[in-house]
Design an enzyme around this catalytic site. Structure first.
Site, PDB file in Angstrom:
ATOM      1  CE  LYS A  11      -3.598  -2.772   2.039  1.00  0.00           C
ATOM      2  NZ  LYS A  11      -4.797  -2.858   2.850  1.00  0.00           N
ATOM      3  CG  HIS A  96      -6.937  -3.242  -2.728  1.00  0.00           C
ATOM      4  ND1 HIS A  96      -7.495  -2.495  -1.719  1.00  0.00           N
ATOM      5  CD2 HIS A  96      -6.271  -4.256  -2.120  1.00  0.00           C
ATOM      6  CE1 HIS A  96      -7.171  -3.041  -0.547  1.00  0.00           C
ATOM      7  NE2 HIS A  96      -6.422  -4.112  -0.773  1.00  0.00           N
ATOM      8  CD  GLU A  98      -6.822  -0.376   1.181  1.00  0.00           C
ATOM      9  OE1 GLU A  98      -5.755  -0.177   0.582  1.00  0.00           O
ATOM     10  OE2 GLU A  98      -6.904  -1.119   2.188  1.00  0.00           O
ATOM     11  CD  GLU A 168      -7.472  -8.204  -0.644  1.00  0.00           C
ATOM     12  OE1 GLU A 168      -6.468  -8.559  -0.018  1.00  0.00           O
ATOM     13  OE2 GLU A 168      -7.638  -7.046  -1.067  1.00  0.00           O
ATOM     14  N   GLY A 174      -7.323  -5.066   7.060  1.00  0.00           N
ATOM     15  CA  GLY A 174      -6.709  -4.136   8.010  1.00  0.00           C
ATOM     16  C   GLY A 174      -7.437  -4.044   9.339  1.00  0.00           C
ATOM     17  N   GLY A 234      -1.543  -7.522   3.425  1.00  0.00           N
ATOM     18  CA  GLY A 234      -1.250  -6.114   3.630  1.00  0.00           C
ATOM     19  C   GLY A 234      -0.332  -5.933   4.821  1.00  0.00           C
ATOM     20  N   GLY A 235      -0.918  -5.664   5.977  1.00  0.00           N
ATOM     21  CA  GLY A 235      -0.153  -5.349   7.187  1.00  0.00           C
ATOM     22  C   GLY A 235       0.996  -6.306   7.467  1.00  0.00           C
TER      23      GLY A 235
END
Ligand code: PGA
Length: 269
Positions: A11, A96, A98, A168, A174, A234-235
């Site tokens: 990201k 995605h 986002e 997802e 997140g 991600g994280g």
């Protein structure tokens, strides 16, 4: 056999120094990657060339997090598929949640980007997934079906097998909340059914990744589901130890007979 793909979505985190440090730490912890697993990192645009240089002699692949649908032109601030290929990218994340939520990307745009990516031999990882409210209203299958059909519409079998799907659930991204292995498998099997209605047996070769708070502690249970072919992380991909932990989980599972059997592709049966 469908090969696991473990992909890190960094990201908007980390410039040059961060990229260099994180990649060094990953390479130190994991000098050799098994041939049974593809490993991909997706840093920001400005760090792509550097990551590609740094990973020159490694098996780790580099992808972008987005691209523009047009070939070139007056699109200030955008990056094209050919630029990504020239830089050395092999994958691109598309649609995605986002991007859909904050940059108003809809199914039609995601489809256009996907077709441009394929025409440049850039493998698209197309993200699908429902919002919490849609799951609560029991509309998750309907939402994921329409996103999936829109992304794959107009493709032939040969093109379809180049595409990777990432399921997802937006409520798991997140948040620390993860879909249970059963919820993930249920949706992945559903996606594969939709794809087999469109592409027949070829659908068995399409990889479907799970994304949404995947970490070393839950990776084994998620990745051991028969239709979960990897993770979009991600994280946990921002920490070398966590990311390598997930890669090693995939490596261990890919040599277990059960997983290999359930992942035979049509040609290998
Ligand atoms: P997460 O993000 O692992 O931090 O939930 C996944 C993603 O957004 O691709």
């Amino acid at each position: 056999m469908r090969k696991f793909l473990i992909a890190g979505n960094w990201k908007m985190n980390g410039g040059a120094e961060f990229t260099s440090d994180l990649l060094s730490a990953i390479k130190t912890r994991k000098a050799v990657i098994s041939e049974d697993v593809d490993v991909l990192v997706c840093p920001t645009f400005v760090s792509l060339s550097m990551a590609i240089d740094q990973l020159h002699e490694s098996d780790i692949l580099v992808g972008a997090q987005n691209m523009h649908e047009a070939e070139k032109g007056a699109y200030t601030g955008e990056v094209s598929a050919s630029m990504l290929v020239e830089a050395g990218c092999s994958y691109v994340l598309l649609g995605h949640s986002e991007r859909r939520a904050y940059f108003h990307e809809d199914d039609a745009l995601v489809r256009e980007k996907l077709q441009t990516a394929l025409s440049h031999d850039l493998a698209p990882i197309v993200c699908v997934g429902e919002l919490l409210v849609q799951r609560k209203e029991n509309r998750h299958f309907e939402v994921v079906k329409s996103q999936t059909l829109a992304a794959f519409s107009g493709l032939n079998e040969e093109q379809a097998v180049q595409v990777v799907v990432a399921y997802e659930p937006v409520w798991a991204i997140g948040t620390g909340e993860t879909a249970s292995p059963e919820q993930a498998q249920e949706m992945h099997a559903f996606i594969r059914t939709i794809l087999s209605e469109q592409f027949g047996e070829a659908a068995r070769a399409i990889r479907i990744l799970y994304g949404g708070s995947m970490k070393p502690t839950n990776a084994h249970d998620l990745l051991s589901q028969p239709d979960v072919d990897g993770g979009l992380i991600g994280g946990a991909s921002l920490d070398a130890e966590s990311f390598v932990g997930i890669v090693e989980t995939a490596e261990a599972l890919s040599i277990s007979a059960g997983k290999v059997d359930s992942q035979l592709s049509p040609e290998e049966e």
